[in-house]
Design an enzyme around this catalytic site. Structure first.
Site, PDB file in Angstrom:
ATOM      1  CE1 TYR A 297      -3.159  -3.031   0.758  1.00 37.33           C
ATOM      2  CE2 TYR A 297      -4.515  -1.222   1.559  1.00 37.33           C
ATOM      3  CZ  TYR A 297      -4.389  -2.543   1.146  1.00 37.33           C
ATOM      4  OH  TYR A 297      -5.499  -3.345   1.129  1.00 37.33           O
TER       5      TYR A 297
ATOM      6  CG  HIS B 128      -8.127  -6.219   4.316  1.00 42.78           C
ATOM      7  ND1 HIS B 128      -8.247  -7.586   4.493  1.00 42.78           N
ATOM      8  CD2 HIS B 128      -7.628  -6.046   3.059  1.00 42.78           C
ATOM      9  CE1 HIS B 128      -7.831  -8.206   3.401  1.00 42.78           C
ATOM     10  NE2 HIS B 128      -7.446  -7.305   2.508  1.00 42.78           N
ATOM     11  N   GLY B 129     -10.971  -7.235   5.592  1.00 47.60           N
ATOM     12  CA  GLY B 129     -11.428  -8.465   6.258  1.00 47.60           C
ATOM     13  C   GLY B 129     -10.302  -9.007   7.150  1.00 47.60           C
ATOM     14  CG  ASP B 130     -11.242 -11.400  10.638  1.00 46.37           C
ATOM     15  OD1 ASP B 130     -11.465 -12.043   9.585  1.00 46.37           O
ATOM     16  OD2 ASP B 130     -11.829 -11.620  11.713  1.00 46.37           O
TER      17      ASP B 130
ATOM     18  CG  ASP C 135      12.761 -37.377 -20.975  1.00 48.35           C
ATOM     19  OD1 ASP C 135      11.706 -37.368 -21.644  1.00 48.35           O
ATOM     20  OD2 ASP C 135      13.483 -36.369 -20.825  1.00 48.35           O
TER      21      ASP C 135
END
Ligand code: SPV
Ligand code: MG
Length: 431
Positions: free
Chosen positions: A75, A89-91, A204
């Site tokens: 930020y 903000h959501g926890d 391979d």
């Protein structure tokens, strides 16, 4: 009026966002940042709608006063510009990789007395359904297939990790780390012929047939959304290759890489220690052209892998081939080397870039592994493939466990090294 800020990184506004908006309204005037495409891809997932549509989505919310672009996961810039009194903000950002973002915000707010508001994260049936629907959309062939081309445009360098099963696919899909204040994750997956064969206990040498390789792709696509680059070995006979291209397109694979070898293919990391025959420029160009003609979408990429440095045929041969294969329609060039030093790879990239500024370059730094992604990008590389590291890390761990169980006649001694059962169960998504 106090200033409240939150950042949305979503394609859909759901109850969780509405809850944050309601809470924010109690504190002051709300500004919402919309995360740019590049930032969203780096830390969350590929957007399913455009940046402009995501901006509009937020502008349409009546309670929102301002909408700004946040072009970094962290930020710093946005807080410096807006100096909000509160960031809400959501926890869910109190733990896991997201905690690095919360720490970043906390540090920034502290400098002038701003505060964080953590609101309980909403994880109800509606939110779960929306989340699942977005993931399913991203996993659909028509969305997944075109994503490699999109990532090449957006990312400084696209990072692909080897996968050979649903479980390794989940690791490539979900691993996200915080390092040096940045969050990062893989962009794409590489279905290696070496590791796909090794997982089946086979050499391979194009022994594991295409039908079986497609099964591996199915296992991976079932549980992931990221784009797939398929190791197509030599591509086989041109008459077969055209069918392979069509099948891969239908499955949602983004690219096939085929190498300019012929006859019995051996893994390149053997170099000239085994007999390996390079295909002629004419034959291989014809194979590329046939593949391009066969493909039905504009999304799919056929990438030509040049073995001249592996087989010690020299730089000029590698560059000549690159020119010819691009002229034949190749959508990218993979240049390979088994030297410890990256010098010959960088020389190729510099020379190729001097005459071709656009065609994507792919490298596989298994031997020249000291080079960083930034250094490769500075020499014009677009895709870096970590081709075998998951297999090479898992095998010694499993072997050690098997040896120790035999040694101690019980499993207690190995247990502290193992993933708890609870964790391995939660790794798999429930429907
Ligand atoms: C593979 O991963 O199968 C490759 C890359 O082809 S390498 O093994 O480095 O040749
Ligand atoms: Mg291979």
């Amino acid at each position: 009026m106090k200033r409240v800020y939150t950042c949305f990184c979503t394609d859909v506004i759901h109850e969780g966002h509405r809850n944050i908006i309601r809470e924010a309204g109690k504190y002051g005037e709300l500004t919402i940042g919309v995360l740019s495409d590049a930032a969203m891809i780096r830390f969350n997932r590929f957007p399913t709608i455009s940046f402009e549509e995501r901006m509009q989505l937020v502008k349409d919310i009546p309670e929102v006063s301002n909408v700004v672009v946040q072009d970094d996961v962290m930020y710093d810039k946005v807080i410096e510009e807006l100096r909000p009194d509160y960031v809400i903000h959501g926890d869910n950002w109190q733990e896991g990789a997201l905690k690095a973002i919360r720490d970043n915000v906390e540090g920034l707010l502290k400098t002038y007395g701003g505060e964080i508001i953590d609101v309980p994260y909403t994880y109800n049936e509606e939110v779960k359904r929306i989340d699942t629907r977005i993931k399913e959309k991203l996993a659909m062939p028509e969305y997944r297939r075109k994503r490699l081309r999109q990532l090449i445009e957006i990312r400084p360098i696209v990072k692909a990790l080897e996968v050979h099963s649903g479980l390794t696919g989940l690791i490539a899909e979900k691993t996200i780390v915080e390092h040096d204040g940045e969050l990062d994750q893989f962009d794409a997956m590489w279905i290696s012929s070496l590791c796909d064969s090794t997982a089946k206990g086979k050499p391979d040498i194009e022994l594991v047939d295409m039908t079986s390789r497609f099964r591996t792709i199915d296992d991976v696509t079932e549980v992931t959304t990221k784009p797939i680059i398929f190791d197509g070995d030599t591509g086989g006979l041109t008459e077969h290759f055209v069918y392979t291209v069509r099948t891969l397109e239908k499955m949602g694979v983004s690219a096939i890489i085929i190498e300019d070898k012929t006859g019995l293919k051996k893994n390149s990391l053997f170099g000239n220690d085994v007999v390996q025959t390079q295909d002629s420029i004419e034959n291989f160009s014809a194979k590329i052209a046939a593949g391009k003609k066969a493909q039905l979408t504009d999304d799919f990429m056929i990438i030509a892998r040049i073995e001249s440095l592996i087989l010690e045929r020299g730089m000029e041969d590698a560059l000549n081939r690159a020119r010819a294969f691009v002229a034949a329609g190749a959508d990218g060039i993979m240049i390979h080397s088994r030297k410890k030093s990256p010098d010959e790879i960088l020389e190729f990239c510099d020379k190729f870039r001097a005459e071709d500024s656009k065609t994507p370059i792919v490298v596989v730094p298994s031997s020249f592994n000291s080079i960083t992604e930034n250094e490769l990008a500075a020499h014009g590389v677009n895709i870096v493939i970590y081709a075998n590291q998951l297999t090479r890390s898992a095998f010694p761990a499993m072997q050690q466990t098997a040896e120790d169980i035999l040694r101690y006649h019980r499993a207690q001694e190995v247990d502290s090294r193992l993933m708890p059962i609870k964790d391995i169960i939660t790794l798999i998504d429930e429907i």
